[in-house]
Scaffold this active site. Structure first.
Site, PDB file in Angstrom:
ATOM      1  NE  ARG A  40      20.657 109.551   7.088  1.00  0.00           N
ATOM      2  CZ  ARG A  40      19.943 109.445   8.005  1.00  0.00           C
ATOM      3  NH1 ARG A  40      20.337 109.624   9.195  1.00  0.00           N
ATOM      4  NH2 ARG A  40      18.736 109.715   7.768  1.00  0.00           N
ATOM      5  NE  ARG A  64      25.079 116.013   7.976  1.00  0.00           N
ATOM      6  CZ  ARG A  64      24.000 116.511   8.544  1.00  0.00           C
ATOM      7  NH1 ARG A  64      23.616 117.530   8.725  1.00  0.00           N
ATOM      8  NH2 ARG A  64      22.884 115.642   8.556  1.00  0.00           N
ATOM      9  NE  ARG A  85      27.438 119.868   3.085  1.00  0.00           N
ATOM     10  CZ  ARG A  85      26.061 119.573   3.500  1.00  0.00           C
ATOM     11  NH1 ARG A  85      26.115 118.522   4.215  1.00  0.00           N
ATOM     12  NH2 ARG A  85      25.220 120.238   3.457  1.00  0.00           N
ATOM     13  CG  ASP A 139      19.212 112.868  -1.189  1.00  0.00           C
ATOM     14  OD1 ASP A 139      17.907 113.061  -1.263  1.00  0.00           O
ATOM     15  OD2 ASP A 139      19.744 113.083   0.025  1.00  0.00           O
ATOM     16  CE1 TYR A 155      11.983 114.524   2.779  1.00  0.00           C
ATOM     17  CE2 TYR A 155      11.728 112.092   2.282  1.00  0.00           C
ATOM     18  CZ  TYR A 155      12.171 113.090   2.963  1.00  0.00           C
ATOM     19  OH  TYR A 155      12.951 112.465   4.248  1.00  0.00           O
TER      20      TYR A 155
END
Length: 363
Positions: free
Chosen positions: A28, A32, A41, A78, A155
């Protein structure tokens, strides 16, 4: 024609060849915690819009390389692109993470799934790989990635994240045939996905088995490990060089969170490297894998909340642990976190980490 690779430290480490200093990249690393990421974004309007725009995905991939002396770039995407391309309808809820409009809860649901076409449903990913390789211009290698069959299934069955994974564990207990069907199509899709990324220009590949550690040993050996083996076998058989890659085989890294109990089994899959979380000492991991694979890791991500002196101390501790287990040699080690970075981490602390890895390992 792609530019020659200027920094092959990361690929050399994966091949367990000598390096001038330990290479470092961070899971990552595009994210963010960077203000420029948040600005991109905002421009895109959403995470998915950014990930599905090859130019914006390229921009976000390159942002950390402009700040830090990293030895590899990782594709901005992702892990849930595969089930989204299978028609499950991926979306994100602020503060809750990924969700699916449709879940896989029955044999009929599983039977409807098929491997997506990589140059139609997932072309945006391959286009991003091609754009990033061009824009990197040989600066550092590019890593492509996928979720593992088990982690994707978590998921797909749960419909999003989970605290107890009750639905998928119930499926494993009550309807294992359906779960194996789901895992099988996921494995075929992962092989096709990683192969396509390699052919588009990825120079190393990583599989994220993020939720492998939630399984009991018996369940892990039934529902996760065999499918990781299947991926390693398939990619190993098809060891064609990535377009413009600078060394023969495109190396495969298997990363699992909470799976240190299975280091020996993972090392036996034929993967080139094993990603190690922070719950096992690197020296122990070296001894248990007996030089069969390179190792990647394994600083606790929470270390980045520490002051710079504490970060330096823990970086040195991890580097020393690897060398102690490897007879004083740093060959075969890629420095990384034991899991991904968090949004509230300080970029200045990341710079301390990266610079210290290079400075200390060069001595």
């Amino acid at each position: 024609m792609t530019a020659p690779l200027q920094n092959d430290r990361f690929l050399r480490a994966l091949r367990r060849e000598p390096v001038d200093r330990t290479p470092v990249w961070l899971m990552r690393q595009a994210g963010r915690y960077l203000p420029e990421y948040r600005a991109t974004r905002k421009q895109a309007g959403s995470f998915l819009a950014m990930a599905k725009n090859p130019d914006l995905a390229c921009e976000v991939t390159l942002q950390p390389l402009r700040r830090f002396d990293l030895d590899a770039a990782i594709l901005f995407s992702d892990i849930l692109t595969i089930p989204d391309a299978m028609g499950l309808g991926l979306y994100f809820v602020e503060g809750e993470g990924p969700k699916f409009e449709r879940t896989v809860r029955s044999a009929e649901d599983a039977a409807r799934l098929s491997v997506p076409d990589m140059e139609t449903e997932l072309r945006y990913v391959m286009d991003a790989v091609r754009v990033i390789r061009r824009e990197l211009d040989g600066k550092v290698p590019l890593i492509g990635f996928s979720g593992s069959p088990w982690t994707l299934a978590c998921y797909m069955v749960e419909g999003g994240g989970s605290k107890d994974f009750a639905r998928i564990k119930a499926m494993a207990l009550n309807d294992p045939d359906t779960l194996h069907r789901l895992l099988s199509v996921n494995a075929d899709a992962v092989v096709a996905y990683l192969s396509a990324q390699r052919d588009a220009g990825a120079q190393a590949l990583q599989v994220f088995d993020t939720w492998g550690g939630v399984l009991s040993p018996a369940m892990y050996r039934e529902f996760s490990l065999p499918y990781l083996q299947r991926i390693a076998d398939a990619l190993g058989r098809d060891a064609a060089t990535a377009a413009g890659a600078d060394a023969g085989r495109v190396p495969l890294i298997l990363f699992g969170k909470g799976t240190a109990a299975y280091l020996e089994a993972l090392a036996a899959t034929g993967a080139d490297a094993i990603g190690v979380d922070w719950l096992v000492e690197l020296g122990e991991a070296v001894r248990r894998t007996q030089g069969r694979v390179a190792l990647q890791g394994n600083l606790d991500p929470a270390t980045l909340y520490g002051e710079p002196e504490a970060i330096v101390r823990e970086v040195r501790r991890a580097l020393d642990s690897y060398r102690d287990g490897n007879g004083g040699s740093r060959e075969g080690h890629v420095f990384n976190l034991g899991h991904g970075m968090s949004p509230d981490m300080n970029p200045d602390h990341v710079a301390v980490l990266v610079d210290e890895v290079h400075a200390y390992s060069a001595r």
